[in-house]
Design an enzyme around this catalytic site. Structure first.
Site: not given
Ligand code: GLU
Length: 447
Positions: A124, A164
């Protein structure tokens, strides 16, 4: 392995990293029993190795705003685990981004990606850059400056970022343009969520929301229920909420609320196709106000400031926005209003107390790492198409996505089946993901 001992040592090492510690505790509590039945895991210290990221890149991002002023943000990429494939996971641009947030997301991503059945490790990244109120030119300059730091650490076989919160198709475009220029590499596989004309997979924008509804469909079916005719409250109005509202409506459910940081819009007659399309306009405006929906459709949507979607009476709650957006008090309010199902579409959308409240009251509940895995799964399908230099038709992608979501549901049932015949989806998803990653780590030695 004793969860409390491991957590105490992690808390001492990473004080104040509350989201990360929350995510790790949830997984460890679910897997403790299974783990302790495998002495080979303990011998290889699988848990101690799995809870720490492989590495974290932290960098400063300088860019110039429309007034000509120099701005500085922090950028990160957390490469969490590569036991089952190249690092894979989104980039989040949000003012609240911290290393703790990205570590929790990278940790969750590792298990989620394992559930997809595709060979992808977990990662991430992102920045504390706040897209709210920024012009398109500012977004472009920020994305370019961000990639100037990141490009040398990513690649199709190494680390494949995607979108995201705060990063959608537009941002992926700017990031990819700068990557190609810096790396002098023009293959299409370094980012996913690309535009349809330059290597993006058909249905990737819809995939998280569509996948979540396919999962919900299977969960309801197993419980002898169906989506048709049910009322649904959704939080958020970004890409994920948009996909979820689209598929929920298509499958005959009625989306009667969407929300934003400013409040909730109640839509008693159910959201229409036109309104769903307008969600995209609202997201692209960078205003971050759900009130815009009731300003545009005053007859159909009633805005209440300061309220959450969970204050609206509904059968099914779908958190689609941010971590910990549904707390214990929200869970109690939903249950009092007759809600009987909650599928978490956002990553860690419910607090541990909310999940406990749902489970104690017999509410059907499934966690984000299973429910929202359709997004990254379709990213995996995009990687396959890029590697083969082809593009599949929408029906093919949709069929594969549906098959993957069905498989994830089956894996949850396999590992989460309780003696009374119900399924603990939290346990099921955590154990299924863990077993795959742990076995891969074990077989590849101490690295
Ligand atoms: N950000 C999404 C997730 O949380 C998608 C990641 C990806 O496609 O790599 O799973």
């Amino acid at each position: 392995m004793k969860v409390n001992e491991i957590m105490a040592s992690l808390e001492a090492k990473h004080p104040g990293e509350s989201e990360y510690l929350q995510a790790v505790r949830e997984v460890l509590e679910s897997i403790e029993e299974v783990y302790n039945q495998h002495p080979e895991f303990e011998k290889a210290r699988i848990v101690e190795r799995m809870v720490e990221p492989d590495r974290i890149f932290t960098f400063r991002v300088n860019w110039i705003d429309d007034k000509g002023e120099v701005r500085t943000n922090l950028g990160y990429r957390v490469q969490f685990n590569s036991a089952i494939g190249p690092y894979k996971g989104g980039l989040r641009f949000h003012k609240a981004v911290t290393p703790s947030m990205l570590k929790f997301l990278g940790f969750e991503q590792t298990f989620k990606n394992a559930l997809t059945t595709l060979p992808m490790g977990g990662a991430k990244g992102g920045s504390d850059f706040d897209p709210v109120g920024k012009s398109d030119a500012e977004i472009m300059r920020f994305c370019q400056a961000f990639m100037l730091e990141l490009w040398n650490n990513i690649g199709p076989d190494q680390d494949v970022p995607a979108g995201d919160v705060g990063v959608g198709g537009r941002e992926i475009g700017y990031l990819n343009g700068m990557y190609a220029k810096l790396a002098r590499k023009y293959s299409t596989g370094v980012l996913t969520g690309k535009g349809a004309t330059w290597g993006g997979s058909i249905l990737r924008p819809e995939a998280t929301g569509f996948g979540a509804l396919y999962f919900t469909h299977h969960l309801l079916e197993r419980a002898g229920k169906e989506l048709k005719g049910k009322t649904i409250a959704i939080s958020g109005f970004g890409n994920v909420a948009w996909g979820a509202a689209t598929k929920a409506t298509e499958l005959g459910a009625k989306v009667i609320a969407i929300s934003g940081p400013d409040g909730v819009c109640e839509i008693p007659g159910g959201i229409t196709k036109e309104m769903i399309d307008y969600m995209l306009v609202m997201r692209a405006s960078n205003r971050n106000k759900v009130q815009d929906m009731s300003d545009k459709y005053p007859e159909a949507a009633k805005f209440t400031a300061g309220k959450k979607a969970w204050s609206v009476k509904c059968d099914i709650a779908l958190p689609c926005a941010f971590q910990n957006e549904l707390n214990e008090a929200d869970a109690k309010e939903l249950i009092a209003n007759g809600t009987w199902c909650c599928c978490e579409v956002s990553n860690m959308g419910c607090t541990p107390e909310a999940i406990h409240t749902f489970q104690k009251n017999g509410i059907l509940f499934a966690p984000g790492k299973a429910v929202n895995a359709g997004g990254v799964a379709t990213s995996g399908l995009e990687m396959t198409q890029n590697a083969e230099h082809i593009g599949w038709a929408g029906e093919e992608v949709d069929a594969k996505l549906h098959f993957i979501m069905k498989s994830i549901h089956e894996a949850c049932v396999k590992y989460g089946l309780q003696p009374d015949g119900t399924v603990d989806y939290v346990k099921g998803a955590n154990i299924a993901g863990f077993m795959k990653v742990a076995t891969a780590m074990l077989e590849q030695g101490i690295v």
